[in-house]
Scaffold this motif. Structure first.
Motif, PDB file in Angstrom:
ATOM      1  N   HIS A  94       0.825  -1.223   0.000  1.00  0.00           N
ATOM      2  CA  HIS A  94       0.000   0.000   0.000  1.00  0.00           C
ATOM      3  C   HIS A  94       0.856   1.268   0.000  1.00  0.00           C
ATOM      4  CE1 HIS A  94      -3.578   2.397   0.548  1.00  0.00           C
ATOM      5  NE2 HIS A  94      -3.093   2.930   1.645  1.00  0.00           N
ATOM      6  N   LEU A  95       1.713   1.441   0.974  1.00  0.00           N
ATOM      7  CA  LEU A  95       2.546   2.640   1.035  1.00  0.00           C
ATOM      8  C   LEU A  95       3.593   2.641  -0.072  1.00  0.00           C
ATOM      9  CD1 LEU A  95       3.114   3.036   4.888  1.00  0.00           C
ATOM     10  CD2 LEU A  95       1.471   4.238   3.441  1.00  0.00           C
ATOM     11  N   ASP A  96       4.090   1.467  -0.400  1.00  0.00           N
ATOM     12  CA  ASP A  96       5.142   1.369  -1.410  1.00  0.00           C
ATOM     13  C   ASP A  96       4.628   1.789  -2.783  1.00  0.00           C
ATOM     14  OD1 ASP A  96       7.933   0.360  -2.124  1.00  0.00           O
ATOM     15  OD2 ASP A  96       6.681  -0.806  -3.494  1.00  0.00           O
ATOM     16  N   LEU A  97       3.395   1.414  -3.122  1.00  0.00           N
ATOM     17  CA  LEU A  97       2.854   1.783  -4.423  1.00  0.00           C
ATOM     18  C   LEU A  97       2.757   3.303  -4.545  1.00  0.00           C
ATOM     19  CD1 LEU A  97      -0.105  -0.029  -6.187  1.00  0.00           C
ATOM     20  CD2 LEU A  97       0.411   2.368  -6.581  1.00  0.00           C
ATOM     21  N   PHE A 120       4.450   8.384  -6.927  1.00  0.00           N
ATOM     22  CA  PHE A 120       4.541   9.830  -6.749  1.00  0.00           C
ATOM     23  C   PHE A 120       5.924  10.325  -6.329  1.00  0.00           C
ATOM     24  CE2 PHE A 120      -0.065   9.094  -6.210  1.00  0.00           C
ATOM     25  CZ  PHE A 120      -0.521   9.941  -7.214  1.00  0.00           C
ATOM     26  N   ASP A 121       6.714   9.494  -5.663  1.00  0.00           N
ATOM     27  CA  ASP A 121       8.062   9.916  -5.267  1.00  0.00           C
ATOM     28  C   ASP A 121       9.115   9.494  -6.286  1.00  0.00           C
ATOM     29  OD1 ASP A 121       6.903  10.950  -2.981  1.00  0.00           O
ATOM     30  OD2 ASP A 121       7.340   9.170  -1.778  1.00  0.00           O
ATOM     31  N   GLN A 122       8.972   8.272  -6.770  1.00  0.00           N
ATOM     32  CA  GLN A 122       9.955   7.751  -7.707  1.00  0.00           C
ATOM     33  C   GLN A 122       9.489   7.815  -9.165  1.00  0.00           C
ATOM     34  OE1 GLN A 122      11.443   3.913  -6.221  1.00  0.00           O
ATOM     35  NE2 GLN A 122      10.769   4.523  -4.168  1.00  0.00           N
ATOM     36  N   HIS A 123       8.244   8.209  -9.360  1.00  0.00           N
ATOM     37  CA  HIS A 123       7.680   8.480 -10.692  1.00  0.00           C
ATOM     38  C   HIS A 123       7.735   7.269 -11.627  1.00  0.00           C
ATOM     39  CE1 HIS A 123       7.503  12.601  -9.357  1.00  0.00           C
ATOM     40  NE2 HIS A 123       8.809  12.587  -9.107  1.00  0.00           N
ATOM     41  N   PRO A 167       6.035   4.553 -13.967  1.00  0.00           N
ATOM     42  CA  PRO A 167       4.803   4.583 -14.777  1.00  0.00           C
ATOM     43  C   PRO A 167       3.813   3.542 -14.266  1.00  0.00           C
ATOM     44  CG  PRO A 167       6.528   3.406 -15.953  1.00  0.00           C
ATOM     45  CD  PRO A 167       7.160   3.938 -14.690  1.00  0.00           C
ATOM     46  N   ILE A 168       2.921   3.967 -13.400  1.00  0.00           N
ATOM     47  CA  ILE A 168       1.930   3.057 -12.814  1.00  0.00           C
ATOM     48  C   ILE A 168       0.559   3.693 -13.000  1.00  0.00           C
ATOM     49  CG2 ILE A 168       1.227   1.736 -10.790  1.00  0.00           C
ATOM     50  CD1 ILE A 168       3.973   2.119  -9.618  1.00  0.00           C
TER      51      ILE A 168
END
Length: 218
Positions: A121-124, A129-132, A134-135
């Motif tokens: 959950h937090l990792d996604l 948003f932090d590592q950008h 493409p998800i």
């Protein structure tokens, strides 16, 4: 401040969503403050419309992995979950407010079924948003979950299953009844919905305050 980022487009989604289709609890003593009905929260009309029927007081966060404000709230929501008293259950409801958010809702329910929500959950949020990374699409989400040890084919099969489609349809109908039109939104016991919230810290603290008040009332 952050309430209406993702505008609700429920009617169009309900029309197109068929079974064949493949946006804190840092206050250590929230009872020391109070919140005003009609301002920070509203009382929902009619009988309580709960997300589940497990009998516990429920605190539901309506969220999306596509919402950056939900990403900012996620660590605070995790603190809230850990600080809620016995008898109160924290739940996540993934909002499919648009076609762009539908894959995230499917992905959440697949991850829940596969037992990896706590891990991912937090990792996604961080990856997106932090590592950008493409998800955005369901295929990209399947690629992400595969990096977390999930069988890609099994993930996609669950995410596009009739059961998940039906659950998302039920969720959309419920958030309409709750009057949710942005994320992140908190709904407590199907009775109270966050309203004019100024900060994410206030959102978490108010959720705990409402939950404790509801628990004491039971």
């Amino acid at each position: 401040m952050f309430k209406r980022f993702a505008r609700l487009r429920v009617a169009a989604l309900l029309a197109g969503l068929v079974l064949t289709s493949a946006c804190t609890a840092s206050n250590s003593n929230p009872s020391a403050v109070s919140y005003t009905e009609g301002k920070e929260y509203v009382t929902l009309p009619g009988p309580a419309q709960r997300y589940s029927a497990d009998g516990k007081v429920e605190v539901v966060e309506v969220f999306s992995y596509g919402c950056i404000h939900c990403a900012h709230f996620a660590p605070k929501a995790e603190e809230l979950r850990k600080q809620l008293p016995p008898g109160v259950k924290f739940k996540l409801l993934p909002a499919a407010f648009s076609d762009a958010w539908l894959p995230y809702a499917r992905a959440y329910y697949a991850a829940e079924k596969l037992g990896v929500v706590e891990k991912t959950h937090l990792d996604l949020f961080a990856k997106k948003f932090d590592q950008h990374y493409p998800i955005s699409t369901l295929d990209e989400l399947a690629d992400y979950y595969a990096t977390q040890g999930v069988d890609r084919a099994k993930f996609l099969a669950i995410a596009t299953s009739p059961e998940v489609t039906q659950q998302i349809k039920k969720d959309l109908e419920l958030v309409q009844k709750w009057g949710v039109d942005g994320t992140p939104t908190i709904v407590v016991d199907g009775k109270y919905r966050s309203n004019e919230i100024k900060t994410l810290d206030q959102l978490g603290a108010m959720a705990q305050w409402l939950a404790q008040r509801e628990l004491s009332g039971k």
